[in-house]
Design a protein around this motif. Structure first.
Motif, PDB file in Angstrom:
ATOM      1  N   ASN A  14      45.045  -9.341  -4.768  1.00 40.69           N
ATOM      2  CA  ASN A  14      45.532 -10.266  -3.227  1.00 40.69           C
ATOM      3  C   ASN A  14      46.441  -9.233  -2.258  1.00 40.69           C
ATOM      4  OD1 ASN A  14      48.104 -10.135  -4.216  1.00 40.69           O
ATOM      5  ND2 ASN A  14      47.780 -12.142  -5.105  1.00 40.69           N
ATOM      6  N   LEU A  15      46.610  -9.677  -1.242  1.00 38.89           N
ATOM      7  CA  LEU A  15      47.524  -8.844  -0.134  1.00 38.89           C
ATOM      8  C   LEU A  15      48.782  -8.473  -0.669  1.00 38.89           C
ATOM      9  CD1 LEU A  15      47.469  -8.022   2.883  1.00 38.89           C
ATOM     10  CD2 LEU A  15      48.436 -10.381   3.601  1.00 38.89           C
ATOM     11  N   GLU A  16      49.544  -9.429  -1.504  1.00 42.10           N
ATOM     12  CA  GLU A  16      50.809  -9.139  -1.977  1.00 42.10           C
ATOM     13  C   GLU A  16      50.618  -7.818  -2.926  1.00 42.10           C
ATOM     14  OE1 GLU A  16      54.142 -11.405  -4.910  1.00 42.10           O
ATOM     15  OE2 GLU A  16      53.196 -12.496  -3.463  1.00 42.10           O
ATOM     16  N   GLU A  17      49.618  -7.960  -3.723  1.00 51.39           N
ATOM     17  CA  GLU A  17      49.699  -6.830  -4.710  1.00 51.39           C
ATOM     18  C   GLU A  17      49.272  -5.497  -4.012  1.00 51.39           C
ATOM     19  OE1 GLU A  17      47.979  -9.266  -8.611  1.00 51.39           O
ATOM     20  OE2 GLU A  17      46.565  -8.686  -7.246  1.00 51.39           O
ATOM     21  N   ARG A  18      48.661  -5.461  -3.003  1.00 56.81           N
ATOM     22  CA  ARG A  18      48.220  -4.279  -2.086  1.00 56.81           C
ATOM     23  C   ARG A  18      49.425  -3.770  -1.441  1.00 56.81           C
ATOM     24  NH1 ARG A  18      43.277  -7.399  -0.764  1.00 56.81           N
ATOM     25  NH2 ARG A  18      44.126  -7.873   1.159  1.00 56.81           N
ATOM     26  N   GLU A  19      50.119  -4.710  -0.929  1.00 57.81           N
ATOM     27  CA  GLU A  19      51.208  -4.175  -0.244  1.00 57.81           C
ATOM     28  C   GLU A  19      52.315  -3.369  -1.232  1.00 57.81           C
ATOM     29  OE1 GLU A  19      52.177  -3.980   2.803  1.00 57.81           O
ATOM     30  OE2 GLU A  19      50.389  -4.600   3.466  1.00 57.81           O
TER      31      GLU A  19
END
Length: 92
Positions: free
Chosen positions: A37-42
């Motif tokens: 998800n976006l948080e993991e990618r960041e």
């Protein structure tokens, strides 16, 4: 290319066996990463940039620490940076 799997079991099998692709010369261009998800990618992006910075810093420190002396095909001697400064001060 992004591929979606219907079964989580299939995903887990692929993820478990993906390391075998790294050894296969014919499939060097294939990369398999888990869906994030976006948080993991960041978070991954920050970790990768930190790792790059640490590697660059380590390489810089290593370059400053040693100086290769000699020329041509002579044997080269590794001299610590601190010793080099002492020698330069003695010469001047």
């Amino acid at each position: 290319m992004k591929v979606k799997m219907r079964s989580q079991v299939a995903v887990e099998e692929i993820m478990a066996r993906k390391r075998k692709l790294a050894d296969d010369v014919n499939h060097k261009e294939i990369w398999i990463k888990k869906d994030m998800n976006l948080e993991e990618r960041e978070k991954e992006k920050v970790l990768r940039s930190e790792a790059k910075e640490k590697k660059l810093e380590k390489d810089r420190d290593r370059e400053e620490e040693f100086l290769l002396e000699g020329s041509g095909y002579d044997t080269k001697e590794v001299v610590p940076k601190e010793k080099e400064k002492v020698v330069e001060e003695a010469i001047n």
